[in-house]
Scaffold this active site. Structure first.
Site, short mmCIF file in Angstrom:
data_model
loop_
_atom_site.label_atom_id
_atom_site.label_comp_id
_atom_site.label_asym_id
_atom_site.label_seq_id
_atom_site.Cartn_x
_atom_site.Cartn_y
_atom_site.Cartn_z
N TYR A 67 34.73 61.89 65.20
CA TYR A 67 33.56 61.48 64.40
C TYR A 67 32.26 61.65 65.22
O TYR A 67 31.29 62.22 64.73
CB TYR A 67 33.74 60.02 63.97
CG TYR A 67 32.65 59.50 63.06
CD1 TYR A 67 32.66 59.81 61.71
CD2 TYR A 67 31.63 58.69 63.55
CE1 TYR A 67 31.66 59.34 60.86
CE2 TYR A 67 30.64 58.22 62.72
CZ TYR A 67 30.66 58.54 61.37
OH TYR A 67 29.67 58.07 60.54
N1 NAD Z 1 28.62 53.29 56.55
C1 NAD Z 1 28.46 53.42 57.86
O1 NAD Z 1 28.74 52.52 58.65
C2 NAD Z 1 27.86 54.67 58.41
C3 NAD Z 1 27.27 54.64 59.68
C4 NAD Z 1 26.74 55.82 60.21
C5 NAD Z 1 26.79 56.98 59.47
N2 NAD Z 1 27.36 56.97 58.24
C6 NAD Z 1 27.43 58.23 57.52
O2 NAD Z 1 26.79 58.08 56.27
C7 NAD Z 1 27.39 58.91 55.30
C8 NAD Z 1 27.75 58.08 54.08
O3 NAD Z 1 28.65 57.06 54.48
P1 NAD Z 1 29.11 55.94 53.47
O4 NAD Z 1 29.22 54.70 54.23
O5 NAD Z 1 28.29 55.99 52.23
O6 NAD Z 1 30.60 56.46 53.14
P2 NAD Z 1 31.49 56.26 51.82
O7 NAD Z 1 32.90 56.44 52.25
O8 NAD Z 1 31.10 55.02 51.13
O9 NAD Z 1 31.04 57.52 50.92
C9 NAD Z 1 31.30 58.83 51.34
C10 NAD Z 1 31.45 59.72 50.09
O10 NAD Z 1 31.71 61.07 50.53
C11 NAD Z 1 32.68 61.64 49.68
N3 NAD Z 1 33.39 62.71 50.39
C12 NAD Z 1 34.18 62.59 51.50
N4 NAD Z 1 34.70 63.78 51.84
C13 NAD Z 1 34.25 64.68 50.93
C14 NAD Z 1 34.47 66.07 50.74
N5 NAD Z 1 35.27 66.78 51.54
N6 NAD Z 1 33.84 66.68 49.70
C15 NAD Z 1 33.04 65.98 48.87
N7 NAD Z 1 32.82 64.66 48.99
C16 NAD Z 1 33.42 64.01 50.02
C17 NAD Z 1 33.62 60.48 49.33
O11 NAD Z 1 34.37 60.74 48.16
C18 NAD Z 1 32.63 59.33 49.19
O12 NAD Z 1 32.22 59.15 47.86
C19 NAD Z 1 28.62 59.54 55.99
O13 NAD Z 1 28.29 60.84 56.43
C20 NAD Z 1 28.86 58.63 57.17
O14 NAD Z 1 29.50 59.29 58.23
C21 NAD Z 1 27.89 55.85 57.70
#
Ligand code: NAD
Length: 250
Positions: A157
């Protein structure tokens, strides 16, 4: 809450079915934009589209973002539905679980790089020609503080998000004179469904690193993301904006 000026803009959001992407969609609609949600989870996508349609025009494309042809289709369908793509938000991402570098399986390591890095590369590659035609664009990549600092037990990651920061910097420079600005944000932990894929020990570790001693709210992430996606953001490109409650050290 203030209104970010996105009047008449078309905002495409990967991972828009839930979490941070969903919060971005909500705020974009409340700021005058129309929205295209791109997500692999068709069922959740349909539900989110229904809910968000109360706020404005929302279309949805079910797409596996690691597949080049599927991404090209999502772009073509969105341009057909909305006539343009002014803003691309790359929010789709996965954690791939937690383990030391030597414990994580190569298959999972590759999958995380594929979704978190190759996916945004493919969406940028497909959307930029459309933005060049329009003479306008804003791209915001959702990286992570893990990409700057490197979290233990999440090398796949962390590496994927560091790669996404590199992509942001290169693409930002390539487009710097084209009125297409490319930036990244680096959130710390936000309590979304992504937590279901992490160990409690890892979640506790992330919280312990945040000086504000709380999780980021998706709505707080949407504020910065959509300012970067607006015309008000005019002299920042290839940059990385912190969303880590004081954790980031650079
Ligand atoms: N929530 C956290 O703590 C956090 C912290 C830092 C960064 N982020 C980043 O923020 C972004 C959003 O995170 P989140 O918390 O909303 O995650 P989440 O899991 O709530 O949502 C992610 C979405 O991406 C979609 N997805 C995953 N793989 C896919 C693919 N191959 N094709 C199409 N869609 C796909 C999933 O279906 C989901 O709806 C991510 O990139 C994550 O790495 C999140």
């Amino acid at each position: 809450m203030n209104r970010i000026d996105l009047e008449g803009r078309v905002v495409a959001i990967t991972g828009g079915a839930r979490g941070i992407g969903y919060a971005v969609a909500q705020r974009a609609l409340n700021s005058g934009a129309s929205v295209a949600l791109w997500d692999i989870d068709g069922e959740r996508l349909a539900r989110s589209q229904r809910e968000l349609s109360a706020l404005g025009k929302v279309t949805a494309v079910t797409v596996e973002l690691t597949q080049e042809a599927a991404v090209q289709h999502a772009v073509a369908q969105t341009v057909l539905d909305h006539g343009a793509i002014d803003v691309l938000i790359n929010s789709a991402g996965i954690t791939g679980g937690n383990g030391t570098t030597w414990e994580l399986e190569p298959e999972m390591w590759r999958r995380v790089i594929d979704v978190n890095l190759i996916g945004p590369y493919l969406t940028c590659r497909a959307v930029v020609p459309q933005m060049l035609k329009q003479g306008y664009g804003r791209i915001v990549n959702i990286a992570s503080v893990a990409g700057k600092e490197g979290n233990p037990n999440a090398s796949h990651y962390s590496a994927s998000k560091a790669g996404l920061i590199g992509l942001t910097k290169s693409l930002g420079k390539e487009l710097a004179t084209k009125n297409i600005l490319v930036n990244a944000v680096t959130p710390a932990a936000a309590k979304t469904e992504i937590f279901d894929s992490m160990s409690q020990q890892h979640i506790d570790y992330m919280l312990s690193k945040i000086p504000m001693n709380r999780f980021l709210l998706p709505e707080e992430a949407a504020s910065l993301i959509l300012w970067l996606a607006s015309e008000d953001c005019a002299f920042s490109t290839g940059s990385v904006f912190d969303l880590s409650g004081g954790r980031a050290t650079y």
